[in-house]
Design a protein around this motif. Structure first.
Motif, PDB file in Angstrom:
ATOM      1  N   UNK A   1       0.831  -1.198   0.000  1.00 55.33           N
ATOM      2  CA  UNK A   1       0.000   0.000   0.000  1.00 55.33           C
ATOM      3  C   UNK A   1       0.872   1.257   0.000  1.00 55.33           C
ATOM      4  N   UNK A   2       1.959   1.231   0.808  1.00 58.33           N
ATOM      5  CA  UNK A   2       2.852   2.375   0.857  1.00 58.33           C
ATOM      6  C   UNK A   2       3.590   2.557  -0.462  1.00 58.33           C
ATOM      7  N   UNK A   3       4.025   1.455  -1.089  1.00 57.45           N
ATOM      8  CA  UNK A   3       4.726   1.532  -2.366  1.00 57.45           C
ATOM      9  C   UNK A   3       3.823   2.131  -3.438  1.00 57.45           C
ATOM     10  N   UNK A   4       2.555   1.696  -3.461  1.00 59.18           N
ATOM     11  CA  UNK A   4       1.620   2.238  -4.456  1.00 59.18           C
ATOM     12  C   UNK A   4       1.384   3.726  -4.262  1.00 59.18           C
ATOM     13  N   UNK A   5       1.572   4.187  -3.055  1.00 58.64           N
ATOM     14  CA  UNK A   5       1.332   5.605  -2.765  1.00 58.64           C
ATOM     15  C   UNK A   5       2.514   6.491  -3.159  1.00 58.64           C
TER      16      UNK A   5
END
Length: 495
Positions: free
Chosen positions: A66-70
């Motif tokens: 989720x953090x990488x996609x952000x």
């Protein structure tokens, strides 16, 4: 009991409030008449649920994704490659497209942190500033003992010479104006009588260099065949060939004491060639008596220090070198040019040397300290010749841009630009005694004489059928020599 009685009973009924626990752990009852249930403010902590390790890892992976996609990544593929390069990663993998590259960069930023790129850029800027500061600053390193000995000797030699020169300049400045005007007119009359005295075929290949001996009775030439020759002047009879080089001779020069107080069997001349060889010659042998080894590139010019003790060489490895012929060693390997060093010349005092490079710049060096004291910036193309005026503060340079420039060491600036020729200017020489005129040679097939007070042309020497590669003025001022690609040299006299 009827319904009305039931209602009345409920209204009269006491309400039980649960408050604190009694000694036996049973809630105490409190009476209240307001009909509301009071809830205790005390809380009880609940035990956290135990999550299996495999599910915990799964949750952490989901959070990480989720953090990488952000993370925001540029859509410009060039910027993505630049960011990957700054992180030390390959900018492209086999079969990887722009979208895959963006994904890989995003995952790297997820591992290393989003601010890693900003830190890398900041570090690179700091390193660039430090490199720039280092490039602009002067740095020193410890030299050999031979260099210390040479510099101490140069100090003791140059200071008395400088005092003599300054005293002579003061005396010249005190001369009446009429006397100066008369000298100027004499020079102009002298130049009107300048004509060819003799012409001599030297070699089957172009003649690259010529120079008069200190006593003005001999001339030495060098050619593209590698053969050097010693001639008597002005009758132009060959004294002897000098065999030793096998390729283009850049220059061959006399020791300042040669033919004066130096024995004929000692080192009287030095020559250099395109294969990096530097040879020393005597006047009584047709073979070199010694070689100076250590050059890994072409040596285009060599020049004697006024004392005769040192020899300077201009090398195509972007440096020039100073050789101590008494200590038999190289005492200085001086860098400073960004391209090949083509020529150099020593000031008459022996304290300064000027180098000219194909980077179009010249530099004046103090031999006593090793510092560059003046930067000659003004030519549009490479510098091909340089010489010092007898006054010690004027320098002339010639260039591939067809001009000659006069530099004033006192002002540290250009004094005058002479639009000398229509093609490359191959060499330039000051008159050695008074410095009242100078001679320039050019690939336009001519040599020209210029007045040093006004920098106006005094004479044009026409006679060669091809490029003029070199020129020189005899120490007694009675002759001018020119060498050419037409395989000849010519002697010009004031008839």
């Amino acid at each position: 009991m009827s319904d009305d009685e039931d209602i009345q009973y409920i209204k009269r009924k006491r309400v039980v409030h649960f408050g604190a626990l009694d000694k036996e752990g049973i809630p105490e009852r409190e009476e209240g008449g307001d009909g509301n249930v009071q809830i205790s403010t005390e809380t009880m902590e609940m035990e956290k649920p135990i999550i299996p390790s495999d599910k915990l890892e799964m949750l952490e992976e989901f959070e990480k994704r989720r953090k990488v996609r952000a993370i925001t990544v540029s859509t410009n593929d060039g910027e993505v490659k630049s960011d990957l390069r700054s992180l030390g990663e390959p900018i492209c993998l086999f079969g990887e497209g722009p979208a895959d590259r963006r994904t890989r960069l995003r995952e790297l930023l997820g591992k290393l942190g989003v601010d890693i790129l900003a830190k890398k850029k900041q570090q690179a800027e700091v390193e660039q500033k430090e490199e720039k500061r280092d490039d602009e600053s002067t740095w020193y390193h410890e030299g050999p003992e031979s260099l210390k000995i040479a510099r101490e000797w140069l100090v003791n030699y140059s200071i008395p010479k400088a005092k003599e020169r300054i005293q002579r300049l003061k005396q010249d400045a005190e001369l009446p104006e009429k006397t100066k005007m008369a000298q100027k007119q004499d020079i102009q009359k002298k130049m009107k009588c300048l004509d060819v005295e003799a012409s001599q075929i030297v070699d089957p290949r172009p003649v690259s260099w010529c120079q008069f001996s200190p006593d003005s009775k001999m001339l030495v030439t060098g050619s593209w065949s590698g053969l050097c020759k010693l001639w008597s002047v002005p009758d132009c009879k060959e004294i002897r060939p000098l065999r030793g080089h096998t390729t283009h001779v850049g220059s061959i020069v006399f020791n300042p004491r040669a033919s004066l107080d130096l024995d004929a069997g000692e080192v009287n001349m030095a020559s250099c060639s395109a294969d990096g060889q530097v040879k020393l010659w005597s006047l009584d042998s047709d073979e070199p008596i010694a070689d100076i080894e250590g050059h890994d590139a072409r040596v285009s010019r060599c020049a004697y220090h006024p004392s005769g003790r040192f020899l300077g060489t201009a090398v195509w490895d972007n440096s020039w070198r100073l050789w101590d012929l008494e200590q038999l060693t190289e005492v200085l390997h001086q860098e400073g040019h960004s391209k090949e060093v083509y020529c150099l010349a020593f000031q008459n005092d022996g304290s300064l040397v000027c180098s000219g490079g194909l980077d179009s710049f010249g530099r004046v060096w103090d031999l006593r300290t090793g510092q560059c004291i003046m930067f000659l910036e003004g030519h549009l193309k490479g510098i091909t010749g340089v010489d010092w005026s007898p006054n010690g503060y004027q320098i002339v340079t010639c260039s591939q841009d067809n001009t000659c420039k006069i530099w004033d060491l006192r002002k540290r600036n250009i004094e005058y630009t002479i639009p000398a020729h229509t093609k490359l200017v191959s060499n330039v020489k000051f008159e050695k005694n008074t410095g009242d005129y100078l001679v320039s040679s050019s690939y336009d097939g001519t040599a020209k004489v210029w007045a040093t007070k006004t920098w106006l042309p005094l004479a044009t020497l026409k006679g060669h059928d091809n490029k003029v590669s070199s020129c020189d003025i005899s120490p007694d001022g009675s002759m001018i020599a020119t060498a050419s690609f037409d395989r000849t040299f010519k002697i010009w006299t004031f008839q």
